[in-house]
Design an enzyme around this catalytic site. Structure first.
Site, PDB file in Angstrom:
ATOM      1  CE1 TYR A 125     -28.018  33.661  56.269  1.00 43.35           C
ATOM      2  CE2 TYR A 125     -28.388  31.526  57.306  1.00 43.35           C
ATOM      3  CZ  TYR A 125     -28.043  32.552  55.883  1.00 43.35           C
ATOM      4  OH  TYR A 125     -27.925  31.715  54.957  1.00 43.35           O
ATOM      5  CE  LYS A 129     -31.357  33.246  52.838  1.00 41.70           C
ATOM      6  NZ  LYS A 129     -30.799  34.021  51.613  1.00 41.70           N
TER       7      LYS A 129
HETATM    8  N1  LIG Z   1     -22.896  30.170  52.269  1.00 39.23           N
HETATM    9  C1  LIG Z   1     -23.514  29.430  52.751  1.00 39.23           C
HETATM   10  O1  LIG Z   1     -23.000  28.401  53.515  1.00 39.23           O
HETATM   11  C2  LIG Z   1     -24.887  29.080  52.394  1.00 39.23           C
HETATM   12  C3  LIG Z   1     -25.620  28.184  53.146  1.00 39.23           C
HETATM   13  C4  LIG Z   1     -26.894  28.001  52.791  1.00 39.23           C
HETATM   14  C5  LIG Z   1     -27.614  29.112  52.362  1.00 39.23           C
HETATM   15  N2  LIG Z   1     -26.957  29.905  51.387  1.00 39.23           N
HETATM   16  C6  LIG Z   1     -27.936  30.738  50.655  1.00 39.23           C
HETATM   17  O2  LIG Z   1     -27.322  30.764  49.381  1.00 39.23           O
HETATM   18  C7  LIG Z   1     -27.360  32.004  48.602  1.00 39.23           C
HETATM   19  C8  LIG Z   1     -25.963  32.286  47.988  1.00 39.23           C
HETATM   20  O3  LIG Z   1     -25.069  32.167  48.851  1.00 39.23           O
HETATM   21  P1  LIG Z   1     -23.404  32.382  48.658  1.00 39.23           P
HETATM   22  O4  LIG Z   1     -22.683  31.443  49.506  1.00 39.23           O
HETATM   23  O5  LIG Z   1     -23.324  32.601  47.126  1.00 39.23           O
HETATM   24  O6  LIG Z   1     -23.345  33.970  49.398  1.00 39.23           O
HETATM   25  P2  LIG Z   1     -22.054  34.970  48.991  1.00 39.23           P
HETATM   26  O7  LIG Z   1     -20.799  34.263  48.311  1.00 39.23           O
HETATM   27  O8  LIG Z   1     -21.837  35.979  50.337  1.00 39.23           O
HETATM   28  O9  LIG Z   1     -22.736  35.862  47.731  1.00 39.23           O
HETATM   29  C9  LIG Z   1     -23.720  36.960  48.197  1.00 39.23           C
HETATM   30  C10 LIG Z   1     -23.761  37.917  47.158  1.00 39.23           C
HETATM   31  O10 LIG Z   1     -24.764  38.875  47.685  1.00 39.23           O
HETATM   32  C11 LIG Z   1     -24.197  40.416  47.519  1.00 39.23           C
HETATM   33  N3  LIG Z   1     -24.703  41.327  48.084  1.00 39.23           N
HETATM   34  C12 LIG Z   1     -24.722  41.447  49.358  1.00 39.23           C
HETATM   35  N4  LIG Z   1     -25.594  42.421  49.801  1.00 39.23           N
HETATM   36  C13 LIG Z   1     -26.126  42.989  48.686  1.00 39.23           C
HETATM   37  C14 LIG Z   1     -26.957  44.135  48.270  1.00 39.23           C
HETATM   38  N5  LIG Z   1     -27.360  45.013  49.486  1.00 39.23           N
HETATM   39  N6  LIG Z   1     -27.218  44.459  47.137  1.00 39.23           N
HETATM   40  C15 LIG Z   1     -26.650  43.489  46.109  1.00 39.23           C
HETATM   41  N7  LIG Z   1     -26.117  42.739  46.510  1.00 39.23           N
HETATM   42  C16 LIG Z   1     -25.674  42.218  47.615  1.00 39.23           C
HETATM   43  C17 LIG Z   1     -22.527  40.106  47.842  1.00 39.23           C
HETATM   44  O11 LIG Z   1     -21.887  41.168  47.379  1.00 39.23           O
HETATM   45  P3  LIG Z   1     -20.889  41.724  48.265  1.00 39.23           P
HETATM   46  O12 LIG Z   1     -19.760  40.405  48.688  1.00 39.23           O
HETATM   47  O13 LIG Z   1     -20.001  42.573  47.342  1.00 39.23           O
HETATM   48  O14 LIG Z   1     -21.448  42.466  49.532  1.00 39.23           O
HETATM   49  C18 LIG Z   1     -22.354  38.688  47.349  1.00 39.23           C
HETATM   50  O15 LIG Z   1     -21.726  38.855  46.132  1.00 39.23           O
HETATM   51  C19 LIG Z   1     -27.717  32.922  49.561  1.00 39.23           C
HETATM   52  O16 LIG Z   1     -29.184  33.051  49.622  1.00 39.23           O
HETATM   53  C20 LIG Z   1     -27.702  32.117  50.842  1.00 39.23           C
HETATM   54  O17 LIG Z   1     -28.309  32.808  52.026  1.00 39.23           O
HETATM   55  C21 LIG Z   1     -25.695  30.023  51.471  1.00 39.23           C
END
Ligand SMILES: NC(=O)c1ccc[n+]([C@@H]2O[C@H](COP(=O)([O-])OP(=O)(O)OC[C@H]3O[C@@H](n4cnc5c(N)ncnc54)[C@H](OP(=O)(O)O)[C@@H]3O)[C@@H](O)[C@H]2O)c1
Length: 287
Positions: A125, A129
């Site tokens: 992962y 990233k």
């Molecule tokens: N969550 C954490 O703990 C965490 C930690 C550090 C950094 N981050 C970063 O923060 C950012 C936001 O994360 P988050 O927690 O908001 O993630 P999230 O809730 O999982 O949201 C990700 C979104 O991306 C969509 N998605 C996935 N594949 C896609 C595709 N091929 N085309 C279009 N949409 C797509 C998903 O839709 P579906 O669900 O419908 O597939 C979901 O709505 C990301 O860059 C993540 O890497 C997150």
């Protein structure tokens, strides 16, 4: 500004859209089913037709433990699609905002990571990233890459089946004791706070790499204790080591991010994680 938000139904995407809708910006939000970012033709056609001033990419493949087995998919979403979006935004003179992770670091530093520290991810992962964030820096000048950590927001992440807080609350109702790892230190970050700060940052024209998290740091055990305490759950929380809770992917032991560039941009640090957690739980209990 005319702003497009991709991945608008995710934890962060939802809050970014909410935040922007309170401004004078024109916002167009795309959920996964509206636009699959791994389809280069669809992404190119949509963005070149609409010509936004700014594209905020909240999409990600986030399932840390599955990223190795699903490396092709993780790489497509976290790298190839991001590289493509950065190139399109450069061609149409749009600002590109992208989010990355504390998991680009190996956790061996033992003190907060600055934006100038060299990444060395320890899992698939983190590698995907890091490739994504590097491709942004390489392909578009007008960019913000924002690394964050332990994100939680309303409804949780669909692909992760919720978020850490909801998991603790759910399990506390059926288990008298929860064992939680006490040797991984992070900074849990409330998606609402991150969205508000990111929305301020993108108006500064101070492009580049930023670490943005709530203030302070804690282990997952300490975070779980705070959830149980604030939500008054009837459950014992016991600290364990990562070795006692084997996971498929290796995690950094210490991945706290120093928000140095945010301070240099003149933007106030985000509130302490415990204060943010209390608000999240209060809002959740009133829903
Ligand atoms: N969550 C954490 O703990 C965490 C930690 C550090 C950094 N981050 C970063 O923060 C950012 C936001 O994360 P988050 O927690 O908001 O993630 P999230 O809730 O999982 O949201 C990700 C979104 O991306 C969509 N998605 C996935 N594949 C896609 C595709 N091929 N085309 C279009 N949409 C797509 C998903 O839709 P579906 O669900 O419908 O597939 C979901 O709505 C990301 O860059 C993540 O890497 C997150």
């Amino acid at each position: 500004m005319f702003i497009i938000v991709l991945g608008a139904a995710g934890q962060l995407g939802t809050e970014i859209v909410k935040c922007l809708k309170n401004t004078k910006d024109i916002v167009r939000d795309f959920e996964h089913e509206d636009l699959d970012v791994t389809d280069p033709d669809a992404a190119g056609k949509t963005l070149s037709t609409l010509k936004p001033d700014c594209v905020i990419n909240c999409t990600a493949y986030n399932r840390v433990d599955d990223a190795s087995a699903n490396n092709e998919t993780a790489t497509k979403i976290n790298f190839t699609a991001v590289e493509n979006l950065a190139k399109i935004c450069s061609n149409i003179n749009s600002i590109f905002v992208h989010f990355s992770t504390d998991y680009v670091f190996n956790g061996k530093k033992g003190e907060p990571y600055a934006e100038t520290d060299i990444p060395a991810p320890v899992n698939s992962y983190g590698i995907s990233k890091l490739l994504g964030e590097n491709s942004v820096a390489k392909n578009i000048f007008s960019h913000y890459v924002i690394r964050t950590s332990g994100v939680y927001g309303r409804g949780g992440s669909r692909q992760k089946g919720g978020n850490f807080i909801e998991a603790i609350i759910r399990k506390s109702k059926v288990q008298p004791e929860l064992k939680v790892v006490n040797d991984q230190t992070v900074c849990p970050t409330y998606a609402k706070d991150l969205a508000e700060t990111a929305c301020k940052l993108i108006r500064t024209d101070r492009f580049g790499l930023y670490h943005i998290t709530n203030s302070g740091a804690c282990t997952w055990y300490e975070f779980a204790c705070a959830i149980v305490d604030i939500a008054r759950l009837n459950c014992k929380v016991t600290p364990i080591t990562s070795a006692e809770y084997p996971q498929i992917a290796l995690r950094p032991k210490y991945s706290v991010l120093a928000n140095n560039n945010l301070a240099k941009a003149g933007i106030a640090p985000m509130r302490h994680w415990k204060e943010a957690l209390a608000e999240y739980l209060q809002v959740a209990s009133s829903e």
